[in-house]
Design a protein around this motif. Structure first.
Motif, short mmCIF file in Angstrom:
data_model
loop_
_atom_site.label_atom_id
_atom_site.label_comp_id
_atom_site.label_asym_id
_atom_site.label_seq_id
_atom_site.Cartn_x
_atom_site.Cartn_y
_atom_site.Cartn_z
N ARG A 55 7.11 -0.61 -1.48
CA ARG A 55 7.09 0.81 -1.67
C ARG A 55 5.96 1.40 -0.86
O ARG A 55 4.83 1.03 -1.01
CB ARG A 55 6.86 1.10 -3.14
CG ARG A 55 6.97 2.55 -3.45
CD ARG A 55 7.08 2.70 -4.93
NE ARG A 55 7.03 4.09 -5.24
CZ ARG A 55 7.73 4.64 -6.19
NH1 ARG A 55 8.51 3.91 -6.90
NH2 ARG A 55 7.65 5.91 -6.45
N THR A 56 6.26 2.33 0.02
CA THR A 56 5.20 2.91 0.83
C THR A 56 4.56 4.06 0.08
O THR A 56 5.12 4.63 -0.84
CB THR A 56 5.76 3.46 2.16
OG1 THR A 56 6.67 4.49 1.87
CG2 THR A 56 6.42 2.35 2.94
N ALA A 57 3.36 4.42 0.52
CA ALA A 57 2.63 5.49 -0.14
C ALA A 57 3.40 6.78 -0.09
O ALA A 57 3.32 7.58 -1.00
CB ALA A 57 1.29 5.67 0.55
N ALA A 58 4.14 7.01 0.98
CA ALA A 58 4.86 8.26 1.09
C ALA A 58 5.84 8.41 -0.05
O ALA A 58 5.98 9.46 -0.66
CB ALA A 58 5.60 8.32 2.43
N ALA A 233 0.09 8.96 -0.30
CA ALA A 233 0.76 9.77 0.72
C ALA A 233 0.65 9.16 2.11
O ALA A 233 1.24 9.69 3.05
CB ALA A 233 0.19 11.18 0.73
N GLN A 234 -0.08 8.06 2.25
CA GLN A 234 -0.32 7.46 3.58
C GLN A 234 0.79 6.44 3.90
O GLN A 234 0.84 5.37 3.30
CB GLN A 234 -1.70 6.80 3.59
CG GLN A 234 -2.01 5.94 4.80
CD GLN A 234 -1.85 6.66 6.12
OE1 GLN A 234 -0.79 6.57 6.74
NE2 GLN A 234 -2.90 7.39 6.53
N PRO A 235 1.68 6.74 4.84
CA PRO A 235 2.78 5.82 5.14
C PRO A 235 2.33 4.50 5.76
O PRO A 235 3.09 3.54 5.78
CB PRO A 235 3.66 6.62 6.11
CG PRO A 235 2.76 7.64 6.70
CD PRO A 235 1.75 7.98 5.65
N ARG A 236 1.10 4.43 6.25
CA ARG A 236 0.61 3.18 6.85
C ARG A 236 0.02 2.24 5.80
O ARG A 236 -0.43 1.14 6.13
CB ARG A 236 -0.42 3.49 7.93
CG ARG A 236 0.23 4.09 9.19
CD ARG A 236 -0.78 4.84 10.04
NE ARG A 236 -1.77 3.98 10.63
CZ ARG A 236 -1.61 3.29 11.77
NH1 ARG A 236 -0.46 3.38 12.42
NH2 ARG A 236 -2.57 2.54 12.27
N ILE A 237 0.05 2.66 4.54
CA ILE A 237 -0.34 1.77 3.45
C ILE A 237 0.92 1.44 2.66
O ILE A 237 1.52 2.31 2.03
CB ILE A 237 -1.38 2.43 2.52
CG1 ILE A 237 -2.64 2.80 3.30
CG2 ILE A 237 -1.73 1.49 1.37
CD1 ILE A 237 -3.66 3.59 2.49
N MET A 260 -8.93 1.42 1.73
CA MET A 260 -7.52 1.40 2.14
C MET A 260 -7.26 2.48 3.19
O MET A 260 -6.62 2.23 4.22
CB MET A 260 -6.61 1.64 0.93
CG MET A 260 -6.46 0.49 -0.02
SD MET A 260 -5.27 0.92 -1.32
CE MET A 260 -5.32 -0.57 -2.32
N LEU A 261 -7.77 3.67 2.94
CA LEU A 261 -7.54 4.78 3.87
C LEU A 261 -8.22 4.51 5.21
O LEU A 261 -7.65 4.78 6.27
CB LEU A 261 -8.06 6.07 3.25
CG LEU A 261 -7.27 6.58 2.04
CD1 LEU A 261 -8.03 7.71 1.33
CD2 LEU A 261 -5.88 7.07 2.47
N ARG A 262 -9.43 3.96 5.16
CA ARG A 262 -10.15 3.70 6.40
C ARG A 262 -9.44 2.62 7.23
O ARG A 262 -9.29 2.74 8.46
CB ARG A 262 -11.58 3.28 6.09
CG ARG A 262 -12.41 2.96 7.33
CD ARG A 262 -13.87 2.84 6.97
NE ARG A 262 -14.65 2.34 8.10
CZ ARG A 262 -15.96 2.18 8.07
NH1 ARG A 262 -16.65 2.51 6.99
NH2 ARG A 262 -16.61 1.72 9.12
N LEU A 263 -8.98 1.56 6.58
CA LEU A 263 -8.29 0.49 7.28
C LEU A 263 -6.98 0.99 7.87
O LEU A 263 -6.57 0.57 8.96
CB LEU A 263 -8.05 -0.68 6.33
CG LEU A 263 -9.30 -1.43 5.87
CD1 LEU A 263 -8.96 -2.40 4.74
CD2 LEU A 263 -9.95 -2.17 7.03
N ALA A 264 -6.31 1.88 7.15
CA ALA A 264 -5.03 2.41 7.63
C ALA A 264 -5.19 3.32 8.83
O ALA A 264 -4.20 3.64 9.50
CB ALA A 264 -4.32 3.16 6.50
N ASP A 265 -6.41 3.73 9.14
CA ASP A 265 -6.63 4.52 10.36
C ASP A 265 -6.32 3.72 11.61
O ASP A 265 -5.97 4.29 12.65
CB ASP A 265 -8.09 5.00 10.43
CG ASP A 265 -8.37 6.17 9.50
OD1 ASP A 265 -7.39 6.83 9.08
OD2 ASP A 265 -9.55 6.42 9.20
N SER A 266 -6.48 2.39 11.53
CA SER A 266 -6.34 1.58 12.73
C SER A 266 -5.20 0.57 12.67
O SER A 266 -4.88 -0.05 13.69
CB SER A 266 -7.65 0.84 13.03
OG SER A 266 -8.08 0.14 11.89
N CYS A 267 -4.59 0.35 11.53
CA CYS A 267 -3.47 -0.57 11.46
C CYS A 267 -2.65 -0.32 10.19
O CYS A 267 -3.07 0.40 9.30
CB CYS A 267 -3.95 -2.03 11.49
SG CYS A 267 -5.02 -2.48 10.12
#
Length: 363
Positions: A55-58, A233-237, A260-267
């Protein structure tokens, strides 16, 4: 909080775990890092179909303040069709230390949580466990412990997202299994799921399941904090049902959410476990784990590449682990033993963390 020395255990040779769903080839430039703080040996295993179950954050964002308190791990979403997805058995791929342990755990979860029309209920669940060769009395006990894995429904299908170690010792093991479950009642299909801690013991005939400990996330928090909403709300998480519900509950440490948010900035970050379904203590010890307190999360895939897969570049995993430390984690574990850090135990590696990266935070 005092640093905890990692528990090291001897890896038991083995193989198993296939790379699945190779995502973008993004390089974690900002230095991503993370891992968990349990004990034992292990690599990670692979999960069923790519998108089913994760399940993605979105998707979770919309339900972040409205998920019913009764939902075991994620806000069920109903669909107009009564057709369920087909079962897709999980299989280990290359890189697994002890694939037989994970297979024994996963096959029971899949058997208990999947049934055709009219075959629900505890008696049928016990029969499905017994069909795996489990003795009648133990099969009945395991069916009774399954809880949210065996809801009241006409029909159900479980799809395992991942199987990672909560800990592995020479004769005992914990396998953490986040899963998505699709159920049909009448003409409505619902999507739910949680994470289940499967305990096993080594016997003369191989590894055998001894107990099931399903995760039961708390009810949604109202209002929910800004960082939690941002993570959802972050689709990269990518969040499995129980992890998404943990975040909606408001019981996850602010440092975890910001990391989590910081790591999702780059991957792209595929989370396996946050709070629910994780052992209360570091496996094999009396030391409390950071997970149940909401101060840790585990990552099993980085940019679509499973941590356990030998084809996943160790440089990618190492960069991710260092990025987790830079994001504030005091205790980062994974398949690579890194040097440096802010303390003697900031980085660690053992067999349990061969299949995921653990990222822990002080209280």
């Amino acid at each position: 909080m005092v640093m905890r020395p990692p528990i090291r255990t001897k890896p038991s040779g083995g193989v198993g775990r296939r790379a699945l769903l190779l995502g973008t080839a993004l390089w974690c430039a900002a230095g991503a890092t993370g891992c968990s703080q349990d004990t034992g040996p292990s690599p990670g295993s692979r999960t069923a179909p790519p998108a089913a179950g994760t399940r993605t954050a979105a998707g979770a964002a919309a339900a972040s303040t409205s998920a019913p308190a009764s939902a075991p791990a994620s806000a069920p979403a109903s669909a107009p069709s009564a057709k369920l997805p087909a079962p897709a058995p999980w299989r280990p791929g290359p890189g697994e230390i002890e694939p037989a342990v994970k297979l024994a755990a996963v096959r029971l979860v899949e058997a208990l949580g999947t049934w055709p029309s009219g075959r629900g209920g505890p008696r049928n669940a016990a029969a499905r466990a017994a069909a795996l060769g489990i003795s009648g009395p133990l099969a009945g006990r395991l069916a009774a412990q399954a809880g949210p894995l065996t809801p009241v429904a006409d029909q159900a299908v479980v799809r395992v997202i991942d199987a990672q170690y909560g800990g592995i010792l020479p004769d005992t093991a914990s396998v953490l299994i986040p899963y998505t479950q699709y159920t049909r009642t009448g003409s409505a299909v619902h999507e739910g799921g949680t994470t289940i801690d499967v305990r096993l013991e080594r016997t003369g005939a191989g590894w055998a399941v001894t107990a099931l400990r399903p995760g039961r996330p708390g009810p949604p928090a109202v209002p929910l904090g800004d960082s939690a909403r941002a993570v959802l709300a972050q689709p990269r998480i990518e969040l499995p049902p129980a992890a998404a519900a943990d975040i909606r509950s408001g019981a996850v440490h602010e440092g975890v959410l910001r990391a989590m948010l910081r790591l999702a900035d780059s991957c792209r970050v595929s989370v396996s476990v946050v709070r629910s379904g994780h052992p209360a203590n570091v496996f094999g010890t009396a030391r409390p784990s950071d997970h149940p307190a909401g101060r840790a999360f585990d990552v099993w895939r980085i940019d679509g590449r499973p941590v356990v897969d030998p084809a996943t570049p160790r440089s990618l995993v190492s960069a991710f682990m260092r990025a987790a430390a830079a994001a504030g984690s005091y205790n980062v574990g994974g398949p690579v033993q890194l040097s440096g850090g802010n303390g003697a135990n900031q980085f660690f590696s053992d067999a349990t963390h061969h299949d995921h990266v653990h990222i822990g935070f002080a209280g």
